[in-house]
Scaffold this motif. Structure first.
Motif, PDB file in Angstrom:
ATOM      1  N   UNK A 277      -3.026  -4.653  23.422  1.00 38.91           N
ATOM      2  CA  UNK A 277      -2.798  -3.487  22.580  1.00 38.91           C
ATOM      3  C   UNK A 277      -1.314  -3.244  22.316  1.00 38.91           C
ATOM      4  N   UNK A 278      -0.447  -3.624  23.239  1.00 38.73           N
ATOM      5  CA  UNK A 278       0.988  -3.557  22.941  1.00 38.73           C
ATOM      6  C   UNK A 278       1.334  -4.559  21.846  1.00 38.73           C
ATOM      7  N   UNK A 279       0.730  -5.732  21.914  1.00 41.82           N
ATOM      8  CA  UNK A 279       0.924  -6.771  20.904  1.00 41.82           C
ATOM      9  C   UNK A 279       0.476  -6.277  19.532  1.00 41.82           C
ATOM     10  N   UNK A 280      -0.736  -5.736  19.478  1.00 40.25           N
ATOM     11  CA  UNK A 280      -1.267  -5.246  18.206  1.00 40.25           C
ATOM     12  C   UNK A 280      -0.464  -4.058  17.684  1.00 40.25           C
ATOM     13  N   UNK A 281       0.005  -3.210  18.588  1.00 35.66           N
ATOM     14  CA  UNK A 281       0.825  -2.071  18.167  1.00 35.66           C
ATOM     15  C   UNK A 281       2.096  -2.565  17.477  1.00 35.66           C
ATOM     16  N   UNK A 282       2.676  -3.638  18.012  1.00 35.68           N
ATOM     17  CA  UNK A 282       3.854  -4.212  17.374  1.00 35.68           C
ATOM     18  C   UNK A 282       3.542  -4.697  15.964  1.00 35.68           C
ATOM     19  N   UNK A 283       2.360  -5.278  15.774  1.00 35.08           N
ATOM     20  CA  UNK A 283       1.954  -5.715  14.441  1.00 35.08           C
ATOM     21  C   UNK A 283       1.838  -4.532  13.490  1.00 35.08           C
ATOM     22  N   UNK A 284       1.160  -3.485  13.943  1.00 33.97           N
ATOM     23  CA  UNK A 284       0.938  -2.315  13.094  1.00 33.97           C
ATOM     24  C   UNK A 284       2.260  -1.672  12.664  1.00 33.97           C
ATOM     25  N   UNK A 285       3.163  -1.509  13.615  1.00 33.05           N
ATOM     26  CA  UNK A 285       4.465  -0.926  13.280  1.00 33.05           C
ATOM     27  C   UNK A 285       5.286  -1.879  12.419  1.00 33.05           C
ATOM     28  N   UNK A 286       5.116  -3.184  12.642  1.00 35.04           N
ATOM     29  CA  UNK A 286       5.811  -4.171  11.816  1.00 35.04           C
ATOM     30  C   UNK A 286       5.375  -4.100  10.365  1.00 35.04           C
TER      31      UNK A 286
ATOM     32  N   UNK B 175       0.822  -1.217   0.000  1.00 40.78           N
ATOM     33  CA  UNK B 175       0.000   0.000   0.000  1.00 40.78           C
ATOM     34  C   UNK B 175       0.854   1.264   0.000  1.00 40.78           C
ATOM     35  N   UNK B 176       0.266   2.365  -0.444  1.00 37.30           N
ATOM     36  CA  UNK B 176       0.977   3.629  -0.480  1.00 37.30           C
ATOM     37  C   UNK B 176       1.040   4.299   0.877  1.00 37.30           C
ATOM     38  N   UNK B 177       1.875   5.301   0.979  1.00 35.80           N
ATOM     39  CA  UNK B 177       2.107   5.980   2.256  1.00 35.80           C
ATOM     40  C   UNK B 177       0.854   6.663   2.786  1.00 35.80           C
ATOM     41  N   UNK B 178      -0.033   7.113   1.906  1.00 37.64           N
ATOM     42  CA  UNK B 178      -1.241   7.805   2.334  1.00 37.64           C
ATOM     43  C   UNK B 178      -2.478   6.928   2.194  1.00 37.64           C
ATOM     44  N   UNK B 179      -2.287   5.636   2.030  1.00 45.10           N
ATOM     45  CA  UNK B 179      -3.412   4.706   1.909  1.00 45.10           C
ATOM     46  C   UNK B 179      -4.108   4.527   3.252  1.00 45.10           C
ATOM     47  N   UNK B 180      -5.305   3.958   3.206  1.00 48.08           N
ATOM     48  CA  UNK B 180      -6.014   3.641   4.450  1.00 48.08           C
ATOM     49  C   UNK B 180      -5.234   2.625   5.278  1.00 48.08           C
ATOM     50  N   UNK B 181      -4.589   1.676   4.601  1.00 50.37           N
ATOM     51  CA  UNK B 181      -3.819   0.654   5.319  1.00 50.37           C
ATOM     52  C   UNK B 181      -2.711   1.294   6.147  1.00 50.37           C
ATOM     53  N   UNK B 182      -1.952   2.197   5.523  1.00 45.61           N
ATOM     54  CA  UNK B 182      -0.858   2.852   6.233  1.00 45.61           C
ATOM     55  C   UNK B 182      -1.387   3.824   7.281  1.00 45.61           C
ATOM     56  N   UNK B 183      -2.435   4.568   6.930  1.00 49.64           N
ATOM     57  CA  UNK B 183      -2.998   5.530   7.872  1.00 49.64           C
ATOM     58  C   UNK B 183      -3.538   4.859   9.121  1.00 49.64           C
ATOM     59  N   UNK B 184      -4.242   3.751   8.931  1.00 49.42           N
ATOM     60  CA  UNK B 184      -4.769   3.011  10.081  1.00 49.42           C
ATOM     61  C   UNK B 184      -3.629   2.486  10.941  1.00 49.42           C
ATOM     62  N   UNK B 185      -2.610   1.928  10.312  1.00 49.76           N
ATOM     63  CA  UNK B 185      -1.478   1.387  11.071  1.00 49.76           C
ATOM     64  C   UNK B 185      -0.813   2.475  11.904  1.00 49.76           C
ATOM     65  N   UNK B 186      -0.594   3.643  11.318  1.00 46.46           N
ATOM     66  CA  UNK B 186       0.051   4.748  12.043  1.00 46.46           C
ATOM     67  C   UNK B 186      -0.828   5.244  13.179  1.00 46.46           C
ATOM     68  N   UNK B 187      -2.090   5.548  12.856  1.00 42.00           N
ATOM     69  CA  UNK B 187      -2.964   6.168  13.851  1.00 42.00           C
ATOM     70  C   UNK B 187      -3.325   5.207  14.977  1.00 42.00           C
ATOM     71  N   UNK B 188      -3.597   3.957  14.633  1.00 46.10           N
ATOM     72  CA  UNK B 188      -3.977   3.010  15.680  1.00 46.10           C
ATOM     73  C   UNK B 188      -2.795   2.674  16.581  1.00 46.10           C
TER      74      UNK B 188
END
Length: 210
Positions: A86-95, A39-52
């Motif tokens: 949520x720490x676990x999921x945060x690791x996934x999102x940043x990964x 996905x692109x840097x401004x995609x929903x996938x990237x935006x959700x990962x960053x914000x969540x």
């Protein structure tokens, strides 16, 4: 107390490392490897990962605070579960962001990927819907016993409501299957915890935020 808290944090960090590694392989397998279907840097996938990831970090912080402010086993168990999850999921999102070679911060305002980039700037540290303010966090750190429990449960209820809203946005907009599935799981789990916390508040003679 510091030793117990350090052990709790270390356990959460270890879980994040394991989960992030596993999810990286899962995403790589689903997208066909790096450079394919990224996905692109401004995609929903990237935006959700960053914000969540930011949203989750505050939930972990609040849970650490209340764990040190009460001896109630029920609240401490809930706080531990939320922090671990949520720490676990945060690791996934940043990964995922690392895997996609995308930045973890964006010049765009939070929630832009949901069409909410024009919402008012974060008030007193509350960058996204449901997030507690800096004043709220300081207050939580001054309370103890039942008062700390009630305030934490009220803050976390609002936090979960904001998290559910964001996760539903990913379910509707994200394109990476494994990320959509994680978001769907967040919706189900956090809605269940909202109901649980409503009961815990009622048992303490308090009400959940409307």
């Amino acid at each position: 107390m510091r030793r117990r808290r350090a052990g709790w944090i270390a356990g959460a960090a270890a879980a994040v490392l394991v989960a992030a590694g596993g999810i990286t392989y899962a995403v790589a397998g689903e997208s066909g490897g790096a450079g394919t279907g990224v996905p692109g840097a401004e995609s929903a996938d990237a935006g959700f990962a960053r914000d969540m990831a930011v949203h989750h970090q505050q939930a972990v912080e609040m849970s650490y605070i209340v764990r040190d402010r009460t001896k109630n086993a029920e609240v401490r168990r809930l706080a531990y579960d939320i922090a671990q999850t949520q720490a676990n999921q945060r690791g996934m999102l940043l990964g995922w962001l690392d895997l996609w070679e995308l930045p973890k911060v964006s010049a765009e305002p939070p929630m832009t990927w949901m069409g909410m980039g024009d919402m008012p700037a974060g008030r007193d540290g509350a960058l996204m819907p449901g997030m507690a303010t800096d004043t709220d966090l300081r207050k939580l750190g001054t309370l103890s016993g039942k008062r700390a429990e009630v305030f934490y449960l009220q803050l976390m209820t609002e936090h979960h409501k904001g998290g559910v809203h964001m996760a539903e946005g990913c379910v509707a907009r994200c394109t990476v299957g494994v990320e959509k599935r994680l978001a769907r799981g967040m919706v189900e789990a956090q809605q269940s915890e909202i109901q649980l916390m409503a009961g815990m508040l009622e048992a303490r003679g308090a009400q959940a935020p409307s």
